[in-house]
Design an enzyme around this catalytic site. Structure first.
Site, PDB file in Angstrom:
ATOM      1  CG  ASP A  16      -1.710   1.201   1.442  1.00 56.18           C
ATOM      2  OD1 ASP A  16      -2.415   1.589   0.492  1.00 56.18           O
ATOM      3  OD2 ASP A  16      -1.646   1.794   2.541  1.00 56.18           O
ATOM      4  CG  LEU A  17       1.516   3.769  -2.886  1.00 57.72           C
ATOM      5  CD1 LEU A  17       1.153   4.641  -4.080  1.00 57.72           C
ATOM      6  CD2 LEU A  17       3.023   3.568  -2.828  1.00 57.72           C
ATOM      7  CG  ASP A  18      -1.938   7.545   0.474  1.00 57.75           C
ATOM      8  OD1 ASP A  18      -0.891   7.948  -0.043  1.00 57.75           O
ATOM      9  OD2 ASP A  18      -3.071   7.764  -0.009  1.00 57.75           O
ATOM     10  CG  ASP A 187      -2.433   2.356   6.485  1.00 55.15           C
ATOM     11  OD1 ASP A 187      -3.195   3.202   6.994  1.00 55.15           O
ATOM     12  OD2 ASP A 187      -2.340   2.192   5.249  1.00 55.15           O
TER      13      ASP A 187
END
Length: 237
Positions: A16-18, A187
């Site tokens: 995932d990124l954010d 997250d």
């Protein structure tokens, strides 16, 4: 690092990124504030407030429930819906939307990626194929992370967003690796952990707020691994 499930051999990682590879707090809010200023520069929208924009965004979602899979389309359709309530000529809609989206995307990418993230990805990339699965609209190349990943998949553009299966299946196909040997790191307990587990992936939950996973309302199933900071993945090397 806590282990909750037995694991197959890891042969690739997806991220995932954010709030996984960098701190995303207030980035979207700032981008929306700047986009609002662009919209307010038009006389017909000069009194537009962020609450009115968000209300319109919700209205668009209610009328088109599947639009949330692509945040770019959802945002542009929200702007179009707002424009429809003004006397701005329809032939100017495309320019207004493009200007507003360009502004948003500029600020959306104004985050600082920690040097520690670069160092970790550099190490991991020497041992594993790496890829991105995101529900957002961040371009990894614009934030200096593109060289670490074989590809980046985005909800909407590449199928329904996480936790739905298409985007996970595509990642497995593009890596040519069975889902059972791919560790997805994220997250969000619903989109990342539940999505990964339900689609056959290994799951790593990055618990950025260090809450007790057994007390979090969004916990539907336990991940294979729980970490509180990204650098703990160094233990996989």
């Amino acid at each position: 690092m806590h282990f909750y499930r037995t694991m197959n051999t890891i042969k690739a990682l997806t991220f995932d990124l954010d709030d996984t590879l960098y701190d995303n707090s207030m980035i979207v809010e700032k981008a929306e504030e700047e986009m609002l200023k662009t919209l307010q520069s038009y006389e017909q929208l000069h009194t537009l407030t962020i609450s009115e924009y968000l209300s319109e965004k919700h209205t668009v979602l209610v009328s088109e429930p599947e639009i949330y899979h692509d945040v770019n389309v959802w945002r542009s359709q929200t702007i179009k819906s707002l424009l429809n309530k003004t006397d701005i000529p329809v032939q100017k809609f495309a320019d207004v939307i493009d200007e507003s989206m360009t502004c948003f995307n500029f600020w959306r990418h104004k985050m600082q990626v920690p040097e520690s993230t670069h160092m970790l990805l550099t190490k991991l990339a020497t041992k594993y194929p790496l890829a991105v699965i995101t529900n957002g609209n961040v371009d990894v190349h614009q934030i200096g992370l593109g060289d670490y990943f074989q590809f980046s998949l985005r909800g909407g553009e590449h199928g329904r967003s996480k936790p739905f299966p298409e985007i996970f299946e595509l990642a497995s196909d593009k890596l040519s690796i069975s889902p059972h040997h791919i560790l997805h790191v994220g997250d969000n307990l619903l989109t990342d952990v539940n999505g990964a587990i339900n689609n056959g992936f290994l799951a790593c939950f990055i618990n950025i707020y260090k809450h007790d996973i057994f007390q979090i309302d969004d916990t539907r199933c336990l991940p294979h691994i729980e970490i509180t900071q990204l650098l703990e993945l160094d233990n996989l090397l």
